[in-house]
Design a protein around this motif. Structure first.
Motif, PDB file in Angstrom:
ATOM      1  N   UNK A  60     -11.091   6.912  -1.407  1.00 41.05           N
ATOM      2  CA  UNK A  60     -11.251   5.481  -1.213  1.00 41.05           C
ATOM      3  C   UNK A  60     -10.281   4.685  -2.059  1.00 41.05           C
ATOM      4  N   UNK A  61      -9.835   3.553  -1.532  1.00 40.70           N
ATOM      5  CA  UNK A  61      -8.912   2.678  -2.247  1.00 40.70           C
ATOM      6  C   UNK A  61      -9.326   1.220  -2.077  1.00 40.70           C
ATOM      7  N   UNK A  62      -8.937   0.415  -3.048  1.00 39.60           N
ATOM      8  CA  UNK A  62      -9.021  -1.037  -2.934  1.00 39.60           C
ATOM      9  C   UNK A  62      -7.590  -1.529  -2.826  1.00 39.60           C
ATOM     10  N   UNK A  63      -7.280  -2.171  -1.705  1.00 41.67           N
ATOM     11  CA  UNK A  63      -5.899  -2.575  -1.429  1.00 41.67           C
ATOM     12  C   UNK A  63      -5.749  -4.095  -1.445  1.00 41.67           C
ATOM     13  N   UNK A  64      -4.622  -4.525  -1.963  1.00 45.50           N
ATOM     14  CA  UNK A  64      -4.258  -5.941  -1.979  1.00 45.50           C
ATOM     15  C   UNK A  64      -3.034  -6.119  -1.082  1.00 45.50           C
ATOM     16  N   UNK A  65      -3.162  -6.932  -0.052  1.00 49.21           N
ATOM     17  CA  UNK A  65      -2.058  -7.194   0.868  1.00 49.21           C
ATOM     18  C   UNK A  65      -1.495  -8.577   0.559  1.00 49.21           C
ATOM     19  N   UNK A  66      -0.192  -8.612   0.215  1.00 47.03           N
ATOM     20  CA  UNK A  66       0.435  -9.824  -0.295  1.00 47.03           C
ATOM     21  C   UNK A  66       1.574 -10.260   0.623  1.00 47.03           C
ATOM     22  N   UNK A  67       1.524 -11.509   1.018  1.00 51.36           N
ATOM     23  CA  UNK A  67       2.587 -12.132   1.804  1.00 51.36           C
ATOM     24  C   UNK A  67       3.590 -12.721   0.813  1.00 51.36           C
ATOM     25  N   UNK A  68       4.779 -12.127   0.731  1.00 52.14           N
ATOM     26  CA  UNK A  68       5.717 -12.454  -0.333  1.00 52.14           C
ATOM     27  C   UNK A  68       6.299 -13.854  -0.280  1.00 52.14           C
ATOM     28  N   UNK A  69       6.520 -14.420  -1.465  1.00 47.26           N
ATOM     29  CA  UNK A  69       7.245 -15.681  -1.605  1.00 47.26           C
ATOM     30  C   UNK A  69       8.655 -15.353  -2.094  1.00 47.26           C
TER      31      UNK A  69
END
Length: 353
Positions: A198-207
């Motif tokens: 299991x993982x906790x993922x952070x999806x980031x829309x780059x600036x």
């Protein structure tokens, strides 16, 4: 009376000066957010220039920071260019109307004359460069010195009941920019098919992304059972949910709140603690424990040289450092220039499949 020859000469003069100053496609790669920011700043500077004794040159050079000067240059270039395009379109429409509205044409002519004056002032100041004595910029890396090893945990605990609690948690765990929080960071609980963990993922829309700069999308993952206190706090915040979108309204208000909370915790600390300090601390953690390219990709950079400005390995606490399980980014880190598939930077805690 409208002097047609004078009008044509005025239009051609403005066009020549703008063409000489910048290519027509100069702004093609700018994001809509950057265009909006440039136009707002440019209009403010032009308004000040109307009342400043030294005109545009005075408002451009009234700073001790070269970075501020060049930002004003970019904003004014864009604003002057966009304003000229709009005025020429308006003039064309006014001259094409039947009957011709002479008062409107004369008003546009006056605007073009003022635009040409601003262009000449601007170009003179641009070529002269910044004139103020350079002021040394405060380093956020220096701000980390003297803070307790668990300063991020303390900061989150102080903010836990406030509107920015989730944002502080995400910024601490990912090192993301405040602007990226404004766009929204998506947190997901998933099972990784590579290792069935299991993982906790952070999806980031780059600036700060351009044609060949920055990471348009990146992903930072932690083990679902990572015992770090910040991840424990996140698991409580998720409370059984599979995903959570964290976003803020104002990057400026967010960093002001971080500064306020930090000052309440450490009033005698010599340097201001801002949202970017969380980014520097995250970079320091990775520089101590992870591969070099994963630091760049995690920060949202496509160039290896940029990471040297963020954190130092000796600023990472052995007890409180974060250990992402993996980082994925859309682009490889330069000097590689060939376009390739999505690259996954694996941490020392996860073996390569």
């Amino acid at each position: 009376m409208i002097d047609a020859d004078e009008m044509v000469a005025l239009i051609e003069s403005c066009r020549r000066e703008m063409k000489a100053m910048l290519p027509a496609d100069e702004f093609a790669s700018l994001s809509s957010k950057t265009r909006q920011d440039y136009r707002q700043l440019g209009r403010t500077l032009l308004q000040r220039a109307r009342y400043a004794e030294g005109g545009a040159a005075e408002v451009m050079t009234a700073t001790q920071r070269p970075t501020t000067f060049y930002k004003r240059v970019a904003a004014l270039r864009y604003c002057l260019y966009a304003g000229l395009v709009e005025q020429l379109k308006s003039l064309h429409s006014a001259l094409s109307a039947r009957p011709v509205d002479r008062l409107q044409v004369m008003a546009i002519q006056a605007q073009l004359q003022q635009q040409r004056a601003f262009l000449r002032e601007f170009e003179t100041a641009r070529q002269s460069g910044p004139t103020g004595e350079r002021r040394k910029r405060a380093s956020k890396r220096q701000a980390l010195r003297g803070l307790p090893g668990d300063w991020r945990e303390q900061l989150y605990q102080r903010a836990a009941k406030g509107k920015y609690a989730d944002a502080i948690l995400v910024a601490a765990l990912t090192g993301c920019r405040p602007e990226e929080l404004r766009r929204g960071v998506l947190i997901r609980r998933v099972n990784n098919p590579r290792n069935d963990m299991g993982e906790i993922r952070f999806e980031i829309d780059g600036a700060k992304v351009k044609a060949h700069q920055g990471q348009p999308q990146r992903l930072i993952a932690y083990g679902a059972h990572d015992p770090h206190p910040l991840l424990e706090a996140l698991r409580i915040r998720l409370a059984g949910r599979r995903e959570l979108l964290v976003c803020i309204d104002s990057p400026v208000n967010f960093t002001v709140e971080v500064r306020r909370l930090a000052h309440s915790l450490w009033p005698k600390h010599k340097h201001a603690i801002t949202a970017y300090c969380l980014r520097h601390q995250w970079a320091a953690d990775l520089k101590r424990h992870a591969a070099a390219d994963s630091v760049s990709q995690g920060l949202g950079h496509a160039s290896a040289k940029t990471r040297r400005h963020y954190g130092q390995a000796n600023q990472a606490s052995s007890r409180h450092a974060l250990h992402p399980a993996a980082i994925e980014a859309e682009r490889p880190v330069k000097p590689t220039t060939a376009k390739g598939p999505r690259h996954r930077a694996v941490s020392s805690t996860e073996s390569t499949p």
